[in-house]
Design a protein around this motif. Structure first.
Motif: not given
Length: 208
Positions: A164-165, A167-178, A196-206
């Motif tokens: 929730p914190d 944006a979708p398609n953002t890198v949260l964690h790097v497991m191994q550097k490139g 995006a969280p499933a609940g957030q997607a549902t609320s947007i649809d509503e």
């Protein structure tokens, strides 16, 4: 005497007088033939000249094509040599990257509060710094895209996590550097990507 005059008068024209008209006609004919021969000779010379000019033009074009081909070959050879110089260390650098990875993991697991391993930690940090400095001298650049947008050309998504914190398609964690070698991908960064969280997607649809 009168008979002599008649005899002289009756005598035919002299040989010179008879041949003269024939000689004039023959000369005229010869001049005509010579004129025709001169005309044929000029036409033949003109044709040969045009043929020679065409051959010369074709030879010049062949020289230009050969020169262009030689320039292209030399340019490709220079590019191949340049690429060979730039990427000759690719295999060697790939062999060193796991060493750098292990040093970084060792520092992460050691922690900063553990006084017992402080000296070891400092030694590992120094060794890691030397490795990174050596890689940098040969244009090996690390990819650490934490917090950046996911780039499929440079990143490899290992998993997607609802966040929730971020944006979708953002890198949260790097497991191994490139890593990049002279701007070319040497190894993609292995990352965890936000969705995006499933609940957030549902609320947007509503709301829609």
């Amino acid at each position: 005497m009168a008979n002599d005059k008649k005899t002289q008068a009756a005598q035919p024209e002299t040989e010179a007088d008879v041949v003269q008209p024939e000689t004039a006609e023959t000369a005229a004919a010869e001049e005509a033939v010579a004129g025709n021969e001169d005309s044929v000779g000029v036409d033949q010379l003109q044709a040969e000249l045009e043929k020679a000019q065409a051959a010369l033009k074709e030879a010049e074009e062949q020289v230009l094509r050969a020169r262009a081909d030689a320039q292209n070959i030399r340019r490709r050879a220079e590019q191949d040599v340049e690429k060979a110089h730039k990427f000759a260390l690719e295999k060697f650098a790939n062999e060193l990257l796991p060493v750098v990875d292990n040093l970084e993991r060792g520092l992460e697991s050691a922690g900063q509060e553990n006084v017992a391993v402080e000296a070891i930690r400092e030694g590992v940090e120094m060794t890691l710094g030397m490795f990174q400095s050596a890689l940098g001298k040969f244009n090996v650049e690390a990819l650490d895209p934490a917090g950046a947008a996911f780039d499929p050309q440079h990143h490899q998504a290992m998993s997607m996590v609802e966040s929730p914190d971020a944006a979708p398609n953002t890198v949260l964690h790097v497991m191994q550097k490139g890593y990049l070698l002279n701007g070319r991908l040497l190894r993609p960064a292995m990352v965890v990507v936000a969705k995006a969280p499933a609940g957030q997607a549902t609320s947007i649809d509503e709301k829609a």
